[in-house]
Structure formats: structure tokens, C-alpha cells
Design a protein around this motif. Structure first.
Motif, PDB file in Angstrom:
ATOM      1  N   ALA A 164       0.824  -1.222   0.000  1.00  0.00           N
ATOM      2  CA  ALA A 164       0.000   0.000   0.000  1.00  0.00           C
ATOM      3  C   ALA A 164       0.852   1.263   0.000  1.00  0.00           C
ATOM      4  CB  ALA A 164      -0.953  -0.007   1.188  1.00  0.00           C
ATOM      5  N   ILE A 165       1.919   1.284   0.774  1.00  0.00           N
ATOM      6  CA  ILE A 165       2.770   2.479   0.825  1.00  0.00           C
ATOM      7  C   ILE A 165       3.417   2.716  -0.535  1.00  0.00           C
ATOM      8  CG2 ILE A 165       4.881   3.462   1.808  1.00  0.00           C
ATOM      9  CD1 ILE A 165       4.048   2.168   4.482  1.00  0.00           C
ATOM     10  N   ALA A 166       3.960   1.658  -1.122  1.00  0.00           N
ATOM     11  CA  ALA A 166       4.587   1.796  -2.437  1.00  0.00           C
ATOM     12  C   ALA A 166       3.560   2.233  -3.480  1.00  0.00           C
ATOM     13  CB  ALA A 166       5.239   0.482  -2.860  1.00  0.00           C
ATOM     14  N   TYR A 167       2.359   1.702  -3.391  1.00  0.00           N
ATOM     15  CA  TYR A 167       1.317   2.042  -4.358  1.00  0.00           C
ATOM     16  C   TYR A 167       0.910   3.521  -4.245  1.00  0.00           C
ATOM     17  CZ  TYR A 167      -3.175   2.169  -6.736  1.00  0.00           C
ATOM     18  OH  TYR A 167      -4.204   2.510  -7.565  1.00  0.00           O
ATOM     19  N   HIS A 168       0.688   3.988  -3.012  1.00  0.00           N
ATOM     20  CA  HIS A 168       0.188   5.350  -2.805  1.00  0.00           C
ATOM     21  C   HIS A 168       1.278   6.422  -2.808  1.00  0.00           C
ATOM     22  CE1 HIS A 168      -3.972   4.272  -2.102  1.00  0.00           C
ATOM     23  NE2 HIS A 168      -3.561   3.288  -1.324  1.00  0.00           N
ATOM     24  N   PHE A 169       2.485   6.065  -2.338  1.00  0.00           N
ATOM     25  CA  PHE A 169       3.525   7.077  -2.155  1.00  0.00           C
ATOM     26  C   PHE A 169       4.815   6.799  -2.928  1.00  0.00           C
ATOM     27  CE2 PHE A 169       0.766   7.303   1.521  1.00  0.00           C
ATOM     28  CZ  PHE A 169       0.491   8.655   1.575  1.00  0.00           C
ATOM     29  N   GLY A 170       4.997   5.603  -3.385  1.00  0.00           N
ATOM     30  CA  GLY A 170       6.214   5.243  -4.092  1.00  0.00           C
ATOM     31  C   GLY A 170       7.234   4.574  -3.192  1.00  0.00           C
ATOM     32  N   SER A 171       7.351   5.067  -1.955  1.00  0.00           N
ATOM     33  CA  SER A 171       8.307   4.498  -0.998  1.00  0.00           C
ATOM     34  C   SER A 171       7.957   4.970   0.407  1.00  0.00           C
ATOM     35  CB  SER A 171       9.734   4.935  -1.337  1.00  0.00           C
ATOM     36  OG  SER A 171       9.885   6.332  -1.108  1.00  0.00           O
ATOM     37  N   ARG A 172       8.535   4.301   1.383  1.00  0.00           N
ATOM     38  CA  ARG A 172       8.351   4.713   2.781  1.00  0.00           C
ATOM     39  C   ARG A 172       8.910   6.122   2.980  1.00  0.00           C
ATOM     40  NH1 ARG A 172      11.688   4.405   7.193  1.00  0.00           N
ATOM     41  NH2 ARG A 172      10.666   4.259   9.203  1.00  0.00           N
ATOM     42  N   ARG A 173      10.060   6.376   2.388  1.00  0.00           N
ATOM     43  CA  ARG A 173      10.684   7.703   2.492  1.00  0.00           C
ATOM     44  C   ARG A 173       9.756   8.784   1.947  1.00  0.00           C
ATOM     45  NH1 ARG A 173      16.853   9.199   1.157  1.00  0.00           N
ATOM     46  NH2 ARG A 173      16.638  11.434   1.168  1.00  0.00           N
TER      47      ARG A 173
END
Length: 198
Positions: free
Chosen positions: A32-41
Motif C-alpha cells: 500500500a505504501i509503495a502504491y500510494h507514495f512510491g516508498s516509505r521515504r
């Protein structure tokens, strides 16, 4: 973003793993994080911009007023511009995790973060633009050598963030004798002005 803010505030950047953030946000998909934001950072940077943006805009207005009034060397006015936007935001967010998130963000920066404006390993640019302008005004108002003035401003800023973080934690725990936020703000302004003027 709220889940990330909450977990970073309580566990720090290392304790708030992508998996923990995803679970806390109620997602079952670990991507979900990669999907919505690209990365945790990128998520952590988005949280910082999301919360610090309105605070920085409020601070920008206060700094403009201070400069217009010719009070840009007045430690009390400068401290009020530092304290009031943070306190206003924390009060509006109740329950708030923002001050604790700020402390976590500063914990991965050099002690004198005022001199180091580049993004840290977490990708977050600290301080934001209007806050940087205010901190520069505060440094110029301090009569020490430039390096000493920068450190003094960093210490005042970190002290404010830590104090507000402790207040948030007291409220969250339901401590019976929590100092009213307005009283805390006034004392922080007075103490910070004294430190800057010393």
C-alpha cells in the motif's frame, strides 16, 4: 499518513516499519505504501509536508508582521512566531502526535540542525522555508558569534519541540494535572526570549 505520523511519534523512524504503518492504517496489502507514495521515504516526506505546511504558512504571516513592524530583533516577538503556530496546530489536532513526530524528525538531524538544511536520511527537509527564515532572524538577533548563535537557536527550537511532545504524551496518558496549552505557550515564549537575549 495519520498511521505513519502516529507510529513515528511513538516508535521513531526505525520502529515505524512499512509493515507496521500499513497494518496501523488498516491495509492488508503490504504494498500500500509503495502504491500510494512510491516508498516509505516518500510517505514520511508527505507526512512532514502535510503537517508542517499549514504551520509554516502561519509562521510566514507572523514573520512578515514582525518584519513590517520593525521587531525582527525582538526576542519575544521571534519566539512568539516560533511557538504560536505549533501550539495552534497541536491544539487543533487533539489528540496530537505532531510534536512527537517533530522530535523524531529532529532526532536524526545534527544537534545544530539550523545550519544543515538538507533533507536527512528520511527525506524530510527540515526546517521548512518560513521556519528557516524565522530561525535566521533569531540567529541574527542573538549577539553571540555566528556559530554560537546558531546553536542557541537550535537548542531553543529543540526545547520547544520536546516540551510540546511531553505535553502531548501527558494528554494522551490522561495525566490529571496537564498544564493548559495556552499557559505552556506563554511560558515557552518567555523562556525562549530569555535564552535568546542572554
Amino acid at each position: 499518513m495519520e498511521a505513519a505520523e502516529h507510529l513515528v511519534a511513538r516508535l521513531g523512524f526505525d520502529g515505524a516499519s512499512s509493515r507496521a504503518i500499513t497494518r496501523a492504517a488498516g491495509h492488508r496489502n503490504n504494498s500500500a505504501i509503495a502504491y500510494h507514495f512510491g516508498s516509505r521515504r516518500a510517505l514520511l516526506d508527505a507526512v512532514w509536508r502535510w503537517r508542517s505546511g499549514p504551520i509554516d504558512a502561519h509562521r510566514r504571516r507572523l514573520v512578515a508582521e514582525i518584519v513590517e513592524q520593525g521587531r525582527d530583533q525582538d526576542p519575544e516577538a521571534l519566539m512568539r512566531a516560533l511557538v504560536v503556530p505549533s501550539v495552534t496546530a497541536i491544539d487543533a489536532l487533539r489528540p496530537s502526535s505532531w510534536a512527537r513526530y517533530t522530535v523524531a524528525t529532529l532526532s536524526v538531524r545534527p544537534l545544530d540542525f539550523v545550519e544543515a538544511a538538507d533533507p536527512g536520511d528520511d527525506g524530510v527537509a527540515v526546517p521548512p522555508p518560513a521556519t528557516r527564515d524565522l530561525l535566521d532572524l533569531m540567529r541574527s538577533a542573538v549577539t553571540d558569534e555566528p556559530g554560537a548563535a546558531s546553536l542557541r537557536v537550535a537548542l531553543v527550537s529543540r526545547s520547544l519541540a520536546s516540551t510540546l511532545a511531553s505535553w502531548e504524551a501527558d494528554v494522551e496518558r490522561g495525566e490529571p494535572d496537564v498544564v493548559p496549552l495556552g499557559t505552556l505557550a506563554e511560558r515557552a515564549v518567555a523562556l525562549g526570549a530569555t535564552v535568546l537575549a542572554a
